[in-house]
Design an enzyme around this catalytic site. Structure first.
Site, PDB file in Angstrom:
ATOM      1  CD  GLN A 196      35.826  70.648 -23.091  1.00  0.00           C
ATOM      2  OE1 GLN A 196      35.153  69.786 -23.081  1.00  0.00           O
ATOM      3  NE2 GLN A 196      35.721  71.698 -21.782  1.00  0.00           N
TER       4      GLN A 196
ATOM      5  CE1 TYR B  70      31.934  63.042 -19.982  1.00  0.00           C
ATOM      6  CE2 TYR B  70      32.971  64.889 -21.360  1.00  0.00           C
ATOM      7  CZ  TYR B  70      31.880  64.285 -21.026  1.00  0.00           C
ATOM      8  OH  TYR B  70      30.639  64.561 -21.175  1.00  0.00           O
TER       9      TYR B  70
ATOM     10  NE  ARG C  54      34.313  71.989 -17.335  1.00  0.00           N
ATOM     11  CZ  ARG C  54      32.971  72.657 -17.997  1.00  0.00           C
ATOM     12  NH1 ARG C  54      32.898  73.474 -18.826  1.00  0.00           N
ATOM     13  NH2 ARG C  54      31.888  72.338 -17.196  1.00  0.00           N
TER      14      ARG C  54
HETATM   15  C1  LIG Z   1      23.272  71.432 -23.187  1.00  0.00           C
HETATM   16  C2  LIG Z   1      24.785  71.432 -22.772  1.00  0.00           C
HETATM   17  C3  LIG Z   1      25.738  70.742 -23.182  1.00  0.00           C
HETATM   18  C4  LIG Z   1      26.878  70.827 -22.484  1.00  0.00           C
HETATM   19  N1  LIG Z   1      27.955  70.281 -22.973  1.00  0.00           N
HETATM   20  C5  LIG Z   1      29.122  70.297 -22.276  1.00  0.00           C
HETATM   21  C6  LIG Z   1      30.245  69.662 -23.009  1.00  0.00           C
HETATM   22  O1  LIG Z   1      30.203  69.191 -24.334  1.00  0.00           O
HETATM   23  N2  LIG Z   1      31.560  69.652 -22.437  1.00  0.00           N
HETATM   24  C7  LIG Z   1      31.704  70.471 -21.325  1.00  0.00           C
HETATM   25  O2  LIG Z   1      33.030  70.280 -20.583  1.00  0.00           O
HETATM   26  N3  LIG Z   1      30.520  70.924 -20.522  1.00  0.00           N
HETATM   27  C8  LIG Z   1      29.441  70.987 -21.266  1.00  0.00           C
HETATM   28  N4  LIG Z   1      28.250  71.387 -20.690  1.00  0.00           N
HETATM   29  C9  LIG Z   1      28.651  72.306 -19.232  1.00  0.00           C
HETATM   30  C10 LIG Z   1      28.635  73.772 -19.407  1.00  0.00           C
HETATM   31  O3  LIG Z   1      29.785  73.959 -20.290  1.00  0.00           O
HETATM   32  C11 LIG Z   1      28.525  74.385 -18.108  1.00  0.00           C
HETATM   33  O4  LIG Z   1      29.744  73.849 -17.268  1.00  0.00           O
HETATM   34  C12 LIG Z   1      27.463  74.165 -17.143  1.00  0.00           C
HETATM   35  O5  LIG Z   1      26.276  74.255 -18.163  1.00  0.00           O
HETATM   36  C13 LIG Z   1      27.496  75.293 -16.061  1.00  0.00           C
HETATM   37  O6  LIG Z   1      27.294  76.353 -16.637  1.00  0.00           O
HETATM   38  P1  LIG Z   1      26.026  77.226 -16.911  1.00  0.00           P
HETATM   39  O7  LIG Z   1      25.499  77.460 -15.485  1.00  0.00           O
HETATM   40  O8  LIG Z   1      26.392  78.706 -17.261  1.00  0.00           O
HETATM   41  O9  LIG Z   1      25.094  76.800 -17.634  1.00  0.00           O
HETATM   42  C14 LIG Z   1      27.005  71.396 -21.308  1.00  0.00           C
HETATM   43  C15 LIG Z   1      26.201  72.071 -20.541  1.00  0.00           C
HETATM   44  C16 LIG Z   1      24.727  72.048 -21.430  1.00  0.00           C
HETATM   45  C17 LIG Z   1      23.657  72.888 -20.695  1.00  0.00           C
END
Ligand SMILES: Cc1cc2nc3c(=O)[nH]c(=O)nc-3n(C[C@H](O)[C@H](O)[C@H](O)COP(=O)(O)O)c2cc1C
Length: 444
Positions: free
Chosen positions: A98, A172, A220
């Site tokens: 990504q 972003y 996304r």
């Molecule tokens: C530690 C952490 C880092 C993340 N870094 C990114 C990122 O770099 N880019 C992004 O699009 N989403 C990032 N996210 C968001 C996740 O991809 C995801 O959309 C979000 O946590 C919701 O999904 P979940 O309920 O399965 O955690 C991050 C989430 C967490 C917890």
């Protein structure tokens, strides 16, 4: 259905589960990935995840996103990325990289720098970014950024990835152009929904021109921006107020989706909300202690960051919780219904994101055609072997992710991992588990 393979374009995934982007301090200071990054990604591949969507990797050499996060803004980053990607692919797991650019939402930097405040328009945002105010990008800077995306896409292909994802969400840079409360430009890149889309449109065209039409490319998108969440002070106020408080509504994002389909995009990855962290994307608790910690660690960067930290330290916890925790609560599969709206509007696969953990919730979302695949982050950070748990017939793991969101904020300062004390018998056990994730030695 979870274990049924699924094909997008020419890439077959062995099941319907993707590891969603998880960004963390896994690189050297210059943005070259370390073996900690490779080991981290491999852990999901070893546990039968069908595909990994990488952290948002910055396309801009000057904007750090944040410190020690990987970069793809120069050819020198290709080789070390390729090594890790091959290690993941050898385990039967697909790798989608990504790319993105934080724009004025760049949260940390070694030293304050102008570039970290660049956005579609100038303005003030107390919560996101550290620059005192954002500065409107010139048309030359827009063209440079479009070119950055195209060059980064070429590197993604050269690194041997199975696909590319462009992030137009999370607040972003692309999102800063799409969102009508942030983008107040009067030129071809602002105003109408068509104009706000132009930046993304030109990025997609430039990317396709660079890497061809045969390579898997997804976007996304945030289904609805909910600008009023998380609670923030953002200036100037924009009219109509619907734009100020909501940002893009579903009607607008469905328009973007249809245009993206026409442009030859291969899938959509759906979450919601504007900005990271965000209750619509990371449903669960509001991690006040972590937010305070983060604010303190960046307070030296600007007056704004300093005031933000001072307020967060000075105001009593109950008051802060009352204000800032508004909208933060857990909802399983929070964006599945939105994903369904996109599935109904376009004829390309849709990935749903946010709050999935239980097997029945995932099964239902897939069976009811709300989405084609599900992407997960926090539950896999807590239990990378989640798919094995499902295979054993269990609906959720013994020690599930509690969606406390400590990991979500700590990632900027600490090694990646689960920081929920309730999931461990001691601090020592928790730290040992985290160190396993962040081992810099090559354990292959
Ligand atoms: C530690 C952490 C880092 C993340 N870094 C990114 C990122 O770099 N880019 C992004 O699009 N989403 C990032 N996210 C968001 C996740 O991809 C995801 O959309 C979000 O946590 C919701 O999904 P979940 O309920 O399965 O955690 C991050 C989430 C967490 C917890």
């Amino acid at each position: 259905m979870i274990f049924e393979p699924f094909t997008i374009k020419n890439i077959t995934f062995k099941n319907r589960i993707l590891r969603s982007s998880i960004g963390g301090r896994t690189s050297f200071y210059d943005g070259t990935v370390t073996s900690a990054w490779k080991n981290f990604e491999k852990r999901f591949a070893e546990n039968d995840i069908a595909g990994i969507i990488s952290a948002t990797i910055t396309v801009d050499e000057r904007r750090w996103s944040p410190l020690e996060y990987p970069k793809i803004s120069n050819d020198k980053f290709i080789k070390p990325l390729r090594e890790g990607i091959q290690a993941v692919q050898k385990l039967g797991c697909r790798y989608i990289l990504q790319i993105g650019d934080g724009g004025c939402q760049t949260q940390t930097s070694l030293f304050p720098q102008e570039e970290d405040g660049k956005s579609s328009s100038s303005g003030f945002d107390l919560l996101f970014g550290y620059r005192n105010r954002s500065t409107e990008m010139s048309v030359e800077e827009i063209e440079q950024t479009i070119n950055n995306f195209a060059e980064a896409a070429r590197r993604v292909r050269e690194a041997g990835c199975d696909g590319l994802e462009i992030t137009a969400s999370k607040g972003y840079i692309i999102h800063q152009f799409l969102n009508p409360a942030i983008n107040r430009r009067n030129d071809d890149y602002g105003g109408s929904v068509e104009n706000r889309f132009r930046f993304l449109q030109e990025i997609v065209k430039a990317v396709r021109q660079k890497i061809g039409s045969d390579f898997l490319v997804g976007i996304r998108l945030s289904a609805i921006d909910y600008n009023y969440l998380p609670v923030n002070i953002r200036l100037p106020i924009v009219f109509p107020l619907r734009h100020y408080f909501m940002g893009n509504g579903l009607e607008e994002t469905l328009f973007y989706a249809k245009e993206l389909e026409k442009l030859g995009i291969d899938y959509l990855h759906i979450s919601a909300g504007y900005g990271f962290i965000n209750p619509k994307e990371n449903p669960g608790d509001f991690p006040l202690d972590e937010v305070r910690m983060f604010a303190n660690s960046t307070r030296h960067l600007s007056l704004k960051a300093n005031v933000r930290a001072t307020l967060l330290n000075a105001l009593p916890k109950p008051l802060l919780k009352l204000i800032l925790a508004r909208g933060w609560k857990f909802k399983p599969g929070i964006n599945a219904e939105y994903a369904q709206k996109f599935k109904q509007a376009v004829n390309i696969p849709v990935i749903a994101n946010g709050g999935f953990q239980q097997k029945d919730v995932i099964e239902n979302a897939l069976r009811e055609q709300k989405c084609d695949m599900v992407a997960m982050a926090r539950p896999l950070l807590a239990n990378p072997d989640l798919l094995k748990v499902f295979q054993e017939g269990k609906n959720e793991p013994e020690k599930p992710c509690t969606f406390c969101n400590r990991c979500t904020v700590r990632t900027v300062n600490f090694p990646l991992g689960c920081y929920e004390p309730l999931r461990f018998s001691s601090q020592y056990e928790m730290e040992e588990e985290i160190l396993k994730w962040s081992a810099t030695l090559d354990v292959s």
